[in-house]
Design a protein around this motif. Structure first.
Motif, short mmCIF file in Angstrom:
data_model
loop_
_atom_site.label_atom_id
_atom_site.label_comp_id
_atom_site.label_asym_id
_atom_site.label_seq_id
_atom_site.Cartn_x
_atom_site.Cartn_y
_atom_site.Cartn_z
N GLU A 42 2.59 16.67 12.54
CA GLU A 42 3.64 15.73 12.15
C GLU A 42 3.67 14.51 13.07
O GLU A 42 4.08 13.41 12.65
N ASP A 43 3.22 14.66 14.32
CA ASP A 43 3.22 13.54 15.25
C ASP A 43 2.27 12.42 14.81
O ASP A 43 2.41 11.28 15.26
N LEU A 44 1.32 12.73 13.93
CA LEU A 44 0.36 11.73 13.47
C LEU A 44 0.77 11.08 12.14
O LEU A 44 0.02 10.26 11.60
N ARG A 45 1.92 11.44 11.64
CA ARG A 45 2.37 10.84 10.37
C ARG A 45 2.42 9.31 10.45
O ARG A 45 1.93 8.61 9.55
N PRO A 46 2.98 8.70 11.53
CA PRO A 46 3.00 7.23 11.58
C PRO A 46 1.60 6.61 11.57
O PRO A 46 1.42 5.50 11.06
N ALA A 47 0.61 7.32 12.12
CA ALA A 47 -0.75 6.79 12.14
C ALA A 47 -1.32 6.67 10.74
O ALA A 47 -2.22 5.85 10.49
N THR A 48 -0.80 7.46 9.81
CA THR A 48 -1.31 7.43 8.44
C THR A 48 -1.11 6.06 7.81
O THR A 48 -1.94 5.60 7.02
N ASP A 49 -0.03 5.38 8.15
CA ASP A 49 0.20 4.03 7.63
C ASP A 49 -0.93 3.09 8.07
O ASP A 49 -1.41 2.26 7.29
N LEU A 89 0.84 -1.20 0.00
CA LEU A 89 0.00 0.00 0.00
C LEU A 89 0.87 1.24 0.00
O LEU A 89 2.03 1.22 0.42
N GLN A 90 0.28 2.34 -0.44
CA GLN A 90 0.94 3.64 -0.35
C GLN A 90 -0.12 4.71 -0.11
O GLN A 90 -1.30 4.51 -0.37
N TRP A 91 0.32 5.83 0.47
CA TRP A 91 -0.55 6.98 0.60
C TRP A 91 0.17 8.17 0.00
O TRP A 91 1.37 8.11 -0.28
N HIS A 92 -0.58 9.24 -0.26
CA HIS A 92 -0.01 10.38 -0.97
C HIS A 92 0.16 11.57 -0.03
O HIS A 92 -0.81 12.04 0.59
N ALA A 93 1.39 12.00 0.08
CA ALA A 93 1.76 13.09 0.98
C ALA A 93 1.88 14.39 0.21
O ALA A 93 2.47 14.44 -0.88
N LEU A 94 1.35 15.44 0.80
CA LEU A 94 1.51 16.79 0.28
C LEU A 94 2.58 17.50 1.09
O LEU A 94 2.74 17.25 2.29
N PRO A 95 3.31 18.41 0.48
CA PRO A 95 4.27 19.20 1.25
C PRO A 95 3.53 20.16 2.15
O PRO A 95 2.31 20.32 2.06
N PHE A 96 4.24 20.79 3.03
CA PHE A 96 3.65 21.85 3.85
C PHE A 96 4.36 23.15 3.53
O PHE A 96 5.58 23.22 3.63
N PRO A 97 3.60 24.21 3.13
CA PRO A 97 2.15 24.24 2.91
C PRO A 97 1.73 23.34 1.75
O PRO A 97 2.54 23.08 0.84
N PRO A 98 0.47 22.86 1.77
CA PRO A 98 0.02 21.88 0.77
C PRO A 98 -0.01 22.44 -0.65
O PRO A 98 -0.32 23.59 -0.88
N ASN A 99 0.32 21.56 -1.59
CA ASN A 99 0.27 21.87 -3.02
C ASN A 99 -0.09 20.58 -3.74
O ASN A 99 0.71 19.65 -3.79
N ASP A 100 -1.31 20.51 -4.30
CA ASP A 100 -1.78 19.27 -4.92
C ASP A 100 -0.85 18.78 -6.03
O ASP A 100 -0.75 17.59 -6.30
N ALA A 152 2.11 16.17 -4.81
CA ALA A 152 1.84 14.98 -4.01
C ALA A 152 2.87 13.90 -4.30
O ALA A 152 3.23 13.65 -5.45
N THR A 153 3.35 13.25 -3.23
CA THR A 153 4.36 12.22 -3.34
C THR A 153 3.83 10.91 -2.79
O THR A 153 3.25 10.88 -1.70
N ALA A 154 4.01 9.83 -3.53
CA ALA A 154 3.58 8.52 -3.05
C ALA A 154 4.53 8.04 -1.95
O ALA A 154 5.74 8.04 -2.13
N VAL A 155 3.97 7.64 -0.82
CA VAL A 155 4.76 7.16 0.32
C VAL A 155 4.36 5.72 0.62
O VAL A 155 3.17 5.44 0.83
N PRO A 156 5.30 4.78 0.62
CA PRO A 156 4.95 3.40 0.97
C PRO A 156 4.42 3.33 2.40
O PRO A 156 4.98 3.94 3.31
N ALA A 157 3.33 2.62 2.58
CA ALA A 157 2.75 2.47 3.92
C ALA A 157 3.41 1.29 4.62
O ALA A 157 3.53 0.21 4.05
N GLY A 158 3.82 1.51 5.87
CA GLY A 158 4.48 0.45 6.64
C GLY A 158 3.80 0.22 7.98
O GLY A 158 4.41 0.43 9.03
N PRO A 159 2.54 -0.24 7.98
CA PRO A 159 1.82 -0.40 9.25
C PRO A 159 2.37 -1.50 10.15
O PRO A 159 2.09 -1.51 11.35
N LEU A 160 3.18 -2.41 9.62
CA LEU A 160 3.73 -3.48 10.46
C LEU A 160 4.54 -2.93 11.62
O LEU A 160 4.61 -3.54 12.69
#
Length: 291
Positions: A214-221, A156-167, A170-178
């Motif tokens: 930023e503290d919730l970034r790991p939760a995104t996986d 899986l992957q999710w799409h990250a926007l930079p800060f400030p956001p710019n559609d 968007a960068t694909a980020v591999p999800a690592g929930p394990l």
């Protein structure tokens, strides 16, 4: 575009909350979108009606206006239960009878993004043992078997926007929930965990862009995995820096951080404060930090 701000009514809002809410509202307004407010009030041990009123008062004072009715998680318990039943039917959840002390005693447990990774103590219990303990009324949470869930969902992957956001960026980020281990999806003292309720609510509200700390970034996986398992859409995510106090520690309710109500009581001009926050000018020694 739909953005949202989703505080828990466990205390008054501090300056960091106000900044995050302003960022989400301004993002939606700049794109002619909608900005929604959700109250995450299913923590029966800490949520208080007076804190709900305080949140609304603080936001309105700062000039934050939301679209539509406020969404209360306490009115959506049946949706969480339905999702849990789906995941149970997939064979991906198991009851966990461990106490916090039991988990803390596992000194050798590795640490993940949210602290000690659950060692899987209850994962190996047989069905008869689980059923007998549940029938006996033993308190239990429901954990996801992360290895099985990841195997079922696939890469899986999710799409990250930079800060400030710019559609456009968007960068694909591999999800690592394990890395999070077998996280709780239904707590002993609440019908759903943050991970499950937040993911379901964002989908139900049609949220397209999630802007949070930023503290919730790991939760995104973890949220991306739940989305895949339950056939939910995946929003775009932007994670903003955290605000820290003069001591370098991130702002937190439990630490008595500078509250919006405190600034109002001191005679702070809310429009000036909102403008300062938009331009990253923070009051009384507060500055940008990191998770």
């Amino acid at each position: 575009m739909v953005t949202r701000f989703a505080p828990s009514p466990t205390g008054r809002l501090h300056v960091g909350h106000g900044w995050s809410a302003l960022l989400a509202m301004d993002l939606a307004r700049a794109r002619a979108g909608s900005f929604r407010l959700r109250i995450e009030d299913i923590d029966g041990t800490r949520s208080r009606p007076e804190h709900v009123a305080g949140i609304v008062e603080d936001l309105r004072w700062l000039g934050i206006a939301w679209d539509g009715d406020i969404v209360f998680q306490s009115a959506r318990l049946d949706h969480y239960q339905s999702a849990l039943e789906r995941l149970k039917a997939m064979g991906l959840l198991y009851p966990c009878f461990c106490t916090r002390a039991d988990i803390a005693a596992s000194a050798t447990a590795p640490h993940g993004p949210e602290g000690p990774v659950y060692p899987g103590t209850c994962r190996g219990l047989n069905d008869a043992h689980r059923a007998s303990r549940i029938a006996a009324g033993h308190p239990h949470a429901w954990r996801i078997d992360m290895a099985q869930a990841v195997a079922r969902a696939g890469p899986l992957q999710w799409h990250a926007l930079p800060f400030p956001p710019n559609d456009d960026a968007a960068t694909a980020v591999p999800a690592g929930p394990l890395a999070a281990g077998d996280v709780v999806l239904a707590r002993k003292d609440a019908p759903a965990s943050y991970h499950l309720s937040c993911t379901l609510d964002d989908a139900a509200m049609g949220v397209t862009h999630i802007l949070r700390g930023e503290d919730l970034r790991p939760a995104t996986d973890i949220h991306r995995l739940i989305q895949a398992l339950l056939d939910l859409p995946s929003p775009l995510y932007a994670h903003h820096p955290l605000l820290v106090g003069p001591d370098g520690r991130r702002l937190a309710k439990r630490a008595g951080s500078i509250g919006l109500a405190d600034l109002r009581a001191e005679g702070m001009d809310p429009q000036r404060l909102a403008d300062d926050l938009r331009h990253a000018r923070f009051p009384i020694g507060i500055s940008l930090g990191s998770a």
